[in-house]
Design a protein around this motif. Structure first.
Motif, PDB file in Angstrom:
ATOM      1  N   ASP A 146      41.022   9.898  43.753  1.00 56.69           N
ATOM      2  CA  ASP A 146      41.760  10.990  43.111  1.00 56.69           C
ATOM      3  C   ASP A 146      43.183  10.582  42.710  1.00 56.69           C
ATOM      4  O   ASP A 146      43.573  10.768  41.550  1.00 56.69           O
ATOM      5  CB  ASP A 146      41.777  12.223  44.018  1.00 56.69           C
ATOM      6  CG  ASP A 146      40.446  12.961  44.010  1.00 56.69           C
ATOM      7  OD1 ASP A 146      39.684  12.813  43.040  1.00 56.69           O
ATOM      8  OD2 ASP A 146      40.156  13.684  44.984  1.00 56.69           O
ATOM      9  N   CYS A 149      43.054   8.022  39.790  1.00 53.51           N
ATOM     10  CA  CYS A 149      42.804   8.632  38.481  1.00 53.51           C
ATOM     11  C   CYS A 149      44.055   9.353  37.974  1.00 53.51           C
ATOM     12  O   CYS A 149      44.374   9.301  36.779  1.00 53.51           O
ATOM     13  CB  CYS A 149      41.638   9.610  38.569  1.00 53.51           C
ATOM     14  SG  CYS A 149      40.012   8.842  38.813  1.00 53.51           S
ATOM     15  N   LYS A 174      33.345  13.813  38.783  1.00 51.44           N
ATOM     16  CA  LYS A 174      34.751  14.137  39.055  1.00 51.44           C
ATOM     17  C   LYS A 174      35.675  13.027  38.555  1.00 51.44           C
ATOM     18  O   LYS A 174      36.761  13.307  38.037  1.00 51.44           O
ATOM     19  CB  LYS A 174      34.964  14.375  40.553  1.00 51.44           C
ATOM     20  CG  LYS A 174      36.340  14.937  40.869  1.00 51.44           C
ATOM     21  CD  LYS A 174      36.451  15.426  42.292  1.00 51.44           C
ATOM     22  CE  LYS A 174      37.804  16.086  42.550  1.00 51.44           C
ATOM     23  NZ  LYS A 174      37.927  16.588  43.939  1.00 51.44           N
ATOM     24  N   SER A 177      35.824  13.359  34.758  1.00 48.10           N
ATOM     25  CA  SER A 177      36.631  14.517  34.374  1.00 48.10           C
ATOM     26  C   SER A 177      38.122  14.271  34.598  1.00 48.10           C
ATOM     27  O   SER A 177      38.955  14.627  33.759  1.00 48.10           O
ATOM     28  CB  SER A 177      36.171  15.737  35.177  1.00 48.10           C
ATOM     29  OG  SER A 177      36.963  16.863  34.874  1.00 48.10           O
ATOM     30  N   ALA A 178      38.454  13.636  35.730  1.00 44.05           N
ATOM     31  CA  ALA A 178      39.862  13.381  36.048  1.00 44.05           C
ATOM     32  C   ALA A 178      40.505  12.459  35.020  1.00 44.05           C
ATOM     33  O   ALA A 178      41.642  12.681  34.580  1.00 44.05           O
ATOM     34  CB  ALA A 178      39.976  12.787  37.445  1.00 44.05           C
ATOM     35  N   LYS A 180      39.378  11.900  31.946  1.00 44.81           N
ATOM     36  CA  LYS A 180      39.335  12.562  30.647  1.00 44.81           C
ATOM     37  C   LYS A 180      40.484  13.568  30.497  1.00 44.81           C
ATOM     38  O   LYS A 180      40.992  13.793  29.393  1.00 44.81           O
ATOM     39  CB  LYS A 180      37.990  13.269  30.472  1.00 44.81           C
ATOM     40  CG  LYS A 180      37.724  13.768  29.064  1.00 44.81           C
ATOM     41  CD  LYS A 180      36.311  14.338  28.942  1.00 44.81           C
ATOM     42  CE  LYS A 180      36.038  14.815  27.533  1.00 44.81           C
ATOM     43  NZ  LYS A 180      34.655  15.364  27.396  1.00 44.81           N
ATOM     44  N   SER A 181      40.921  14.142  31.613  1.00 40.38           N
ATOM     45  CA  SER A 181      42.000  15.133  31.571  1.00 40.38           C
ATOM     46  C   SER A 181      43.311  14.529  31.086  1.00 40.38           C
ATOM     47  O   SER A 181      44.223  15.262  30.686  1.00 40.38           O
ATOM     48  CB  SER A 181      42.197  15.769  32.954  1.00 40.38           C
ATOM     49  OG  SER A 181      42.756  14.840  33.872  1.00 40.38           O
ATOM     50  N   HIS A 182      43.406  13.202  31.138  1.00 36.39           N
ATOM     51  CA  HIS A 182      44.606  12.508  30.651  1.00 36.39           C
ATOM     52  C   HIS A 182      44.450  12.069  29.196  1.00 36.39           C
ATOM     53  O   HIS A 182      45.252  11.280  28.698  1.00 36.39           O
ATOM     54  CB  HIS A 182      44.899  11.290  31.521  1.00 36.39           C
ATOM     55  CG  HIS A 182      45.260  11.638  32.934  1.00 36.39           C
ATOM     56  ND1 HIS A 182      46.359  12.402  33.261  1.00 36.39           N
ATOM     57  CD2 HIS A 182      44.660  11.332  34.111  1.00 36.39           C
ATOM     58  CE1 HIS A 182      46.416  12.554  34.571  1.00 36.39           C
ATOM     59  NE2 HIS A 182      45.407  11.923  35.109  1.00 36.39           N
TER      60      HIS A 182
END
Length: 230
Positions: A146, A149, A174, A177-178, A180-182
């Protein structure tokens, strides 16, 4: 094992260092087949034996910097790099220290990702599996994943790439997604089914109870996730 890199694996690997295995070589294969290493500034996070850093240098990286919290691993990786004639900077410190030296064109990481239960099972796992700090990663396996990422924008240069290897037991969606959020473009670029190793075997029943592994299953899926920065 990737035969091109078997020479990098020391037959007398000192105790207390994570030994190169399927996840290490799957990540190497993904890095080499991507063609990203030649001419690049590469960071190898949680380097362990240093085999991935060595593979990056062998693949033509312009500069390789590796990081590990274990002093034995750091000494071994430095010694092995010299033995093979590669100039690799190996620093003692967690993967987070790489932010001081970045950003990098390519970041490769084989972090701890094995979920761990509330009962200490170290005594059930043979010393040849390496130190517990190399695989224990909290109840969901994401103790390192976490924050790693989350730090991706600081570690990866614009237009650069991060490659992370981990088990299906550590929640592949997860990680995708983490990253991709950036704003990164993400995909699984390599995967492999392997027999459960000593650590996963010791925890198989607990992992199944947690819903992280199918009951009675004797294999796990490893993946390499590629994230390209905008």
């Amino acid at each position: 094992m990737t035969t091109a890199y078997t020479d990098f694996v020391a037959p007398d690997l000192p105790a207390g260092i994570y030994p190169p295995q399927e996840d290490s070589f799957l990540l190497i294969d993904a890095m080499v087949s991507s063609g990203l290493a030649p001419g690049a500034r590469v960071a190898d996070l949680c380097t362990g034996s240093g085999v991935i850093a060595l593979a990056a240098a062998q693949a033509g990286a312009a500069e390789v910097t590796a990081f590990d919290i274990c002093p034995r691993a750091v000494r071994h990786a430095r010694r092995t790099a010299l033995t093979h004639g590669h100039d690799i900077d190996v620093h003692r410190g967690s993967w987070a220290r790489a932010v001081e030296f970045g950003p990098f064109d390519v970041v490769v990481a084989n972090p701890p990702y094995v979920p761990q239960g509330p009962v200490d099972d170290t005594g059930e796992i043979p010393p040849t599996a390496g130190p517990a700090q190399a695989w224990n990663a909290g109840t969901d396996g994401r103790l390192v994943l976490d924050p790693l990422c989350a730090a991706a924008p600081l570690l990866v240069e614009e237009g650069g790439t991060m490659l992370i290897v981990h088990s299906e037991c550590a929640n592949i969606p997860k990680t995708l997604s983490a990253l991709k959020s950036h704003g990164m473009t993400v995909e699984v670029v390599a995967q492999q089914l392997i027999p459960l190793g000593p650590v996963m075997s010791a925890r198989a029943k607990w992992l199944a109870h947690q819903g992280l592994l199918t009951p009675g299953r004797q294999q796990e899926r490893l993946v390499v996730i590629r994230a390209d920065a905008p």
